[in-house]
Design an enzyme around this catalytic site. Structure first.
Site, PDB file in Angstrom:
ATOM      1  N   CYS A  93       0.028   3.539  -3.430  1.00 49.28           N
ATOM      2  CA  CYS A  93       0.212   2.966  -4.761  1.00 49.28           C
ATOM      3  C   CYS A  93      -1.031   2.213  -5.241  1.00 49.28           C
ATOM      4  O   CYS A  93      -1.253   1.062  -4.860  1.00 49.28           O
ATOM      5  CB  CYS A  93       1.423   2.037  -4.751  1.00 49.28           C
ATOM      6  N   CYS A 137      -0.220  -0.919  -7.296  1.00 48.67           N
ATOM      7  CA  CYS A 137       0.165  -2.092  -6.498  1.00 48.67           C
ATOM      8  C   CYS A 137      -1.050  -2.675  -5.771  1.00 48.67           C
ATOM      9  O   CYS A 137      -1.196  -3.882  -5.683  1.00 48.67           O
ATOM     10  CB  CYS A 137       1.196  -1.724  -5.443  1.00 48.67           C
ATOM     11  N   ASP A 138      -1.908  -1.815  -5.217  1.00 46.82           N
ATOM     12  CA  ASP A 138      -2.910  -2.282  -4.263  1.00 46.82           C
ATOM     13  C   ASP A 138      -4.360  -2.150  -4.725  1.00 46.82           C
ATOM     14  O   ASP A 138      -5.266  -2.658  -4.052  1.00 46.82           O
ATOM     15  CB  ASP A 138      -2.757  -1.504  -2.933  1.00 46.82           C
TER      16      ASP A 138
END
Ligand code: NAP
Length: 309
Positions: A132, A135-136
């Protein structure tokens, strides 16, 4: 006993929630391990009708949740690991907890597929391997990263990562991208993205602290091996449907997708059990088609429940 339990809080689940709530069925929506579904891990959604400027995936799911609960849908967190659909009452188990319902809509979506190579599991989540970018991605500011895959997800991840990373290397197993033309063109034209064609990752290598430091890549045409230094590996090679609890109960295809009953897109072989979204759709797999299936399943449930009275 519930009238209707909806499994999943992605586009399919919440749309089914909106329709069944507005039909006064007082639906219970069970939220699994990824509240909001896959769109919460995507950045900009540009193809959902009604948003000419695009909308970020998290906001879209938040709006759908509000819309469903506004009409009385209840949302509860429970991961269903076992079901019993043998009787008129459908029984769903979440560990020791039991739910009972007259009807069920399975909208459990799909989860990212992994490569299954050495180093992947060991460094997954926090040590450089992830699925992701939204997200990261920000953790990899000014670093070199790898994206694996050649579809829309891989291109989207690669383009998103260019906002943070110094260089993004896209490793793809063939010599052309599977992604839509517009995404492929944007990816290939980006100055920070380099594509390594016809190649597969063999191993993800750790540094002394156990964090990602490089990958070993094999050219699948020449079998030549090389090493590419990187701090992050973003895996974007498609998805596996979340259908494990139904595998001995409902028919699944060879990739694990639920197969609806002949002549219907959403009804299963078991009366009162319906499917919607990516757990049953290996062809379109779009947010809008998942929402459409959620709507279809909800309308069919409403009619089926009315017939039972
Ligand atoms: P996908 O279209 O199935 O693409 C998966 C990619 O991963 C393919 O390029 C495939 O290679 C590669 N791959 C699969 N298994 C692999 C393995 N074991 N090792 C190495 N590579 C592997 O999946 P997706 O990109 O997640 O997209 C899924 C659906 O969502 C598509 O319909 C897509 O259009 C849609 N989507 C849309 C958007 C958007 O419009 N913004 C964003 C994301 C996804 P091959 O090409 O060789 O098969």
């Amino acid at each position: 006993m519930e009238n209707i339990i909806i499994l999943g809080t992605g586009c399919a689940g919440f749309t089914a929630g909106i329709y069944t709530a507005r039909a006064n069925l007082n639906p219970l929506i069970l939220e699994g391990r990824q509240p909001g579904g896959q769109l919460t891990t995507t950045s900009e959604v540009e193809n959902f009708p009604g948003f000419p400027e695009g909308v970020d995936g998290y906001s879209l799911m938040d709006q759908l949740r509000k819309q469903a609960t506004r009409f009385g849908a209840r949302v509860e967190n429970a991961f269903i690991d076992k079901v019993d659909f043998s009787g008129d009452t459908k029984i769903l188990f979440s560990g020791n907890k039991k739910f009972e319902s007259k009807a069920v809509i399975i909208a459990t979506g799909a989860a990212p597929r992994l490569l299954g190579i050495p180093g992947e599991k060991e460094m997954y989540g926090g040590k450089g391997v992830t699925t992701c970018a939204t997200c990261d991605g920000a953790f990899y500011r000014n670093m070199d990263v790898i994206v694996v895959g050649g579809g829309d997800s891989a291109c989207e991840e690669a383009l998103f990562l260019t906002r943070f990373c110094s260089k993004v290397t896209l490793v793809h197993r063939r010599d052309e991208l599977r992604a839509s033309q517009i995404m492929a063109e944007r990816t290939l034209a980006h100055e920070k993205i380099e594509v390594v064609w016809d190649s597969g990752i063999q191993e993800i290598l750790p540094d002394e602290a156990g964090k990602t430091r490089a990958i070993t890549v094999e050219n699948l045409k020449t079998n030549e091996l090389s090493e590419i230094s990187c701090k992050g590996v973003f895996i974007a090679i498609g998805h596996v449907p979340n259908t494990q609890p139904f595998k001995d109960i409902l028919p699944l295809d060879s990739n694990g997708y639920l197969i609806p009953d002949q002549g219907s897109q959403v009804q299963t072989q078991i009366p009162g059990v319906y499917v919607a979204g990516d757990c049953a759709d290996h062809v379109y797999r779009q947010a809008i088609t998942a929402a459409g299936m959620g709507c279809q399943a909800a309308i069919d449930v409403e009619r089926w429940l009315a017939e039972q009275k």
